[in-house]
Motif scaffolding. Structure first.
Motif, mmCIF file in Angstrom:
data_model
loop_
_atom_site.group_PDB
_atom_site.id
_atom_site.type_symbol
_atom_site.label_atom_id
_atom_site.label_comp_id
_atom_site.label_asym_id
_atom_site.label_seq_id
_atom_site.Cartn_x
_atom_site.Cartn_y
_atom_site.Cartn_z
ATOM 1 N N ARG A 190 0.830 -1.208 0.000
ATOM 2 C CA ARG A 190 0.000 0.000 0.000
ATOM 3 C C ARG A 190 0.864 1.259 0.000
ATOM 4 N NH1 ARG A 190 -3.358 -3.128 3.532
ATOM 5 N NH2 ARG A 190 -2.328 -2.240 5.383
ATOM 6 N N GLN A 191 2.055 1.156 0.561
ATOM 7 C CA GLN A 191 2.974 2.290 0.537
ATOM 8 C C GLN A 191 3.687 2.403 -0.812
ATOM 9 O OE1 GLN A 191 5.488 2.759 4.141
ATOM 10 N NE2 GLN A 191 4.380 0.997 4.960
ATOM 11 N N VAL A 192 4.151 1.273 -1.332
ATOM 12 C CA VAL A 192 4.923 1.283 -2.578
ATOM 13 C C VAL A 192 4.040 1.557 -3.789
ATOM 14 C CG1 VAL A 192 6.380 -0.133 -4.090
ATOM 15 C CG2 VAL A 192 6.671 -0.237 -1.606
ATOM 16 N N ARG A 193 2.817 0.995 -3.784
ATOM 17 C CA ARG A 193 1.877 1.128 -4.913
ATOM 18 C C ARG A 193 2.574 0.850 -6.249
ATOM 19 N NH1 ARG A 193 0.127 6.929 -4.325
ATOM 20 N NH2 ARG A 193 1.770 7.082 -2.771
ATOM 21 N N PRO A 194 3.075 -0.375 -6.415
ATOM 22 C CA PRO A 194 3.879 -0.677 -7.602
ATOM 23 C C PRO A 194 3.070 -0.693 -8.892
ATOM 24 C CG PRO A 194 3.410 -2.679 -6.376
ATOM 25 C CD PRO A 194 2.920 -1.546 -5.525
ATOM 26 N N GLY A 230 -1.621 -3.889 -3.886
ATOM 27 C CA GLY A 230 -1.226 -2.488 -3.990
ATOM 28 C C GLY A 230 -0.969 -2.031 -5.408
ATOM 29 N N LEU A 231 -1.154 -2.918 -6.380
ATOM 30 C CA LEU A 231 -0.852 -2.557 -7.770
ATOM 31 C C LEU A 231 -1.622 -1.323 -8.221
ATOM 32 C CD1 LEU A 231 -0.624 -5.919 -9.730
ATOM 33 C CD2 LEU A 231 1.078 -4.089 -9.753
ATOM 34 N N ALA A 232 -0.912 -0.434 -8.917
ATOM 35 C CA ALA A 232 -1.559 0.716 -9.532
ATOM 36 C C ALA A 232 -2.495 0.221 -10.633
ATOM 37 C CB ALA A 232 -0.503 1.653 -10.112
ATOM 38 N N PRO A 233 -3.538 0.996 -10.971
ATOM 39 C CA PRO A 233 -4.453 0.591 -12.047
ATOM 40 C C PRO A 233 -3.686 0.275 -13.328
ATOM 41 C CG PRO A 233 -5.338 2.468 -10.867
ATOM 42 C CD PRO A 233 -3.947 2.261 -10.335
ATOM 43 N N GLY A 234 -4.017 -0.849 -13.936
ATOM 44 C CA GLY A 234 -3.327 -1.266 -15.150
ATOM 45 C C GLY A 234 -1.981 -1.909 -14.894
ATOM 46 N N GLY A 235 -1.691 -2.241 -13.641
ATOM 47 C CA GLY A 235 -0.396 -2.797 -13.279
ATOM 48 C C GLY A 235 -0.211 -4.231 -13.729
ATOM 49 N N THR A 236 1.046 -4.677 -13.644
ATOM 50 C CA THR A 236 1.419 -6.006 -14.120
ATOM 51 C C THR A 236 1.949 -6.856 -12.981
ATOM 52 O OG1 THR A 236 2.014 -5.126 -16.296
ATOM 53 C CG2 THR A 236 2.895 -7.287 -15.724
ATOM 54 N N ALA A 237 1.514 -8.107 -12.929
ATOM 55 C CA ALA A 237 2.033 -9.088 -11.974
ATOM 56 C C ALA A 237 3.006 -9.997 -12.701
ATOM 57 C CB ALA A 237 0.896 -9.897 -11.372
ATOM 58 N N ALA A 251 -4.822 -7.395 -12.323
ATOM 59 C CA ALA A 251 -3.482 -7.272 -12.882
ATOM 60 C C ALA A 251 -3.369 -7.935 -14.244
ATOM 61 C CB ALA A 251 -2.460 -7.890 -11.934
ATOM 62 N N ARG A 252 -2.516 -7.367 -15.065
ATOM 63 C CA ARG A 252 -2.047 -8.037 -16.273
ATOM 64 C C ARG A 252 -1.006 -9.057 -15.818
ATOM 65 N NH1 ARG A 252 2.589 -6.260 -19.265
ATOM 66 N NH2 ARG A 252 2.805 -7.369 -21.243
ATOM 67 N N ILE A 253 -0.976 -10.249 -16.417
ATOM 68 C CA ILE A 253 -0.081 -11.316 -15.985
ATOM 69 C C ILE A 253 1.084 -11.449 -16.957
ATOM 70 C CG2 ILE A 253 0.113 -13.735 -15.315
ATOM 71 C CD1 ILE A 253 -1.903 -12.203 -13.649
ATOM 72 N N LEU A 254 2.297 -11.522 -16.415
ATOM 73 C CA LEU A 254 3.487 -11.805 -17.218
ATOM 74 C C LEU A 254 4.277 -12.863 -16.463
ATOM 75 C CD1 LEU A 254 4.843 -10.801 -19.852
ATOM 76 C CD2 LEU A 254 6.251 -9.298 -18.448
ATOM 77 N N SER A 255 4.386 -14.064 -17.039
ATOM 78 C CA SER A 255 5.047 -15.168 -16.352
ATOM 79 C C SER A 255 6.418 -15.428 -16.954
ATOM 80 C CB SER A 255 4.189 -16.433 -16.427
ATOM 81 O OG SER A 255 4.009 -16.838 -17.777
#
Length: 484
Positions: free
Chosen positions: A190-194, A226-233, A254-258
């Motif tokens: 929540r602090q980092v908001r990656p 905590g992902l920002a909107p449109g963020g990637t996992a 999240a958008r997924i990238l493996s």
């Protein structure tokens, strides 16, 4: 054209007009809700008076055992420009009600003001190395406009401190997040908001507090909240918990990238062969693209780490070529794979420093790496693995097979938890074909004496690995700094 001329010829950017000072009194007061005693500017933020450098802001934090206000004189003697305090002092300061809360608020302000793409990294193994490699790649491609958490500043104090240190002109920020209980990553993310949330791997670290690998995976997956909107996992495709992690990421939008060896991986290993420098030459597929690069760090685990780095850089919009160069240039970090050449009669000993951390997965990986290291004799100094709870005897005993497979000639086992491994090695039928010698020591002092008695010869390779609290860093320092 010289390198200096090339730098001077770079076109100006709007960010070049931003101030160079990290913070001024007005901005700190506004962010923390405090009151400034005077005008000042600071170049950095610190919480340990021993580490203060000239021009920095010192936060007088209160802990369970100490109060930072007792170290104000030392901080200013080291060159602090000002301090954040909860009582007035006769030096430049910001007066607040709660200094810990003020640090968190300054961290939030730093995250809000910088236009940076932020990458958060967690995982049971490899998070510090991955964080460093991602930072090195992004720093190279952004002309030095990348920021990261240093050391292993990954807890409830280290994360806000690292955020508060992020310059306003940063284009990228890379932050490590750690935990040993459920709920801790949720608070940090929540602090980092990656914009990009990375999980390196899932392994039985901190299983004492969490009870199962599934619970560990759930705790690590809190980073997606905590992902920002449109963020990637970014998640490991080869993990048995892949579907669990993917579901958690999808639930957070999240958008997924493996990444991994699996056929479904988005960043997929195609080939890896040993390279001349002891690392690996890797070919990876990123969709239709192919990238061939060198990984300086040895071991199968670093091949997997490199795929994670590529995925994180790709998700952040960074330069993949710079990522390949970063992986080729990285050396081992102190306590996390640093390799030292120690002079002894007859040549040198290779001393592999993995003394900062240990869990069952990383133990197996580094022992396998030791087994692939050319050496006259292989010596393993293994410290206890902490936070395994009731699982500790089983996980320690299970290291017998990797020790045997690595062709270890001498094992020095350190800490009471290692008694289970000592019993397994002492059991004639416990490890088929085991011919190694071993000794069980209570602490690092005994381990130093045991290694001295065993005697080091030119061509030996010595792996030192254990949980940081065991204190094997003292053994590394003893042997790496001694004269021939």
């Amino acid at each position: 054209m010289s390198a200096l001329q090339e730098i001077l010829s770079w076109p100006p950017r709007r960010d070049d007009e931003r101030r160079l000072a990290l913070w001024d009194a007005e901005a700190i007061a506004a962010a923390t809700g405090g009151t400034a005693s005077c005008d000042f500017e600071v170049s950095g933020v610190e919480i340990d008076s021993r580490d203060v450098r000239f021009g920095e802001l010192f936060f007088a934090l209160k802990g369970e055992k100490s109060d930072g206000h007792a170290y104000l004189d030392k901080a200013f003697a080291k060159g602090a420009a000002a301090a954040v305090v909860d009582r007035p002092i006769d030096r430049p300061h910001i007066l607040v009600e709660d200094t810990t809360q003020a640090l968190e608020r300054l961290a939030q302000a730093a995250r809000d003001r910088a236009p940076a793409r932020v990458i958060g990294v967690t995982g049971s193994v490899g998070k510090t190395g991955v964080k460093e490699a991602v930072f090195t790649a992004l720093e190279r491609s952004s002309r030095g406009a990348a920021h990261r958490s240093v050391r292993s500043y990954n807890n409830h104090v280290g994360v806000p401190l690292s955020l508060a240190r992020m310059p306003e002109r940063s284009e990228f920020g890379v932050f490590e997040m750690g935990m040993n209980h459920a709920g801790e990553i949720a608070a940090l993310t929540r602090q980092v908001r990656p914009d990009v949330a990375v999980i390196t791997t899932i392994a039985p670290a901190h299983i004492e507090n969490l009870g199962s690998e599934e619970a560990i995976a759930d705790a690590k997956a809190e980073i997606f909240r905590g992902l920002a909107p449109g963020g990637t996992a970014v998640i490991p495709a080869d993990s048995p918990h892949f579907e669990r992690l993917r579901t958690a990421a999808q639930e957070c939008g999240a958008r997924i990238l493996s990444f991994g060896r699996a056929a479904h991986a988005d960043v997929r290993l195609l080939d890896a062969i040993p390279s001349a420098n002891g690392g690996s030459l890797v070919t990876a597929a990123l969709g239709e693209a192919r990238l061939c690069y060198t990984v300086a760090e040895p071991g199968e685990h670093w091949i997997a780490n490199s795929l994670c780095v590529l995925a994180a850089v790709k998700a952040a919009g960074g330069d993949l070529g710079a990522a390949g160069l970063a992986l080729a240039e990285m050396g081992g970090l102190k306590g996390r794979g640093e390799r030292n050449r120690v002079p002894v009669p007859g040549g040198h000993v290779l001393l592999i420093d993995e003394s900062y951390n240990a869990n069952p997965a990383s133990m197996r990986a580094t022992l396998a790496q030791l087994g692939q290291t050319p050496a006259g004799r292989r010596i393993a100094v293994l410290g206890a693995m902490k936070e395994l709870g009731d699982f500790a005897p089983r996980f320690h005993a299970q290291l017998a097979a990797p020790l045997c497979e690595a062709g270890v000639d001498m094992a020095i086992l350190v800490g009471p938890e290692m008694s289970a491994l000592a019993r397994e090695l002492g059991n004639a039928g416990g490890v088929s074909g085991a011919t190694m010698s071993y000794v069980h020591c209570e602490g690092p002092g005994e381990a130093i004496a045991a290694l001295e008695e065993f005697g080091l010869l030119g061509g030996d390779a010595v792996l030192v690995k254990g949980s940081n609290s065991v204190g094997l860093g003292t053994l590394v320092a003893h042997f790496s700094t001694r004269e021939r």
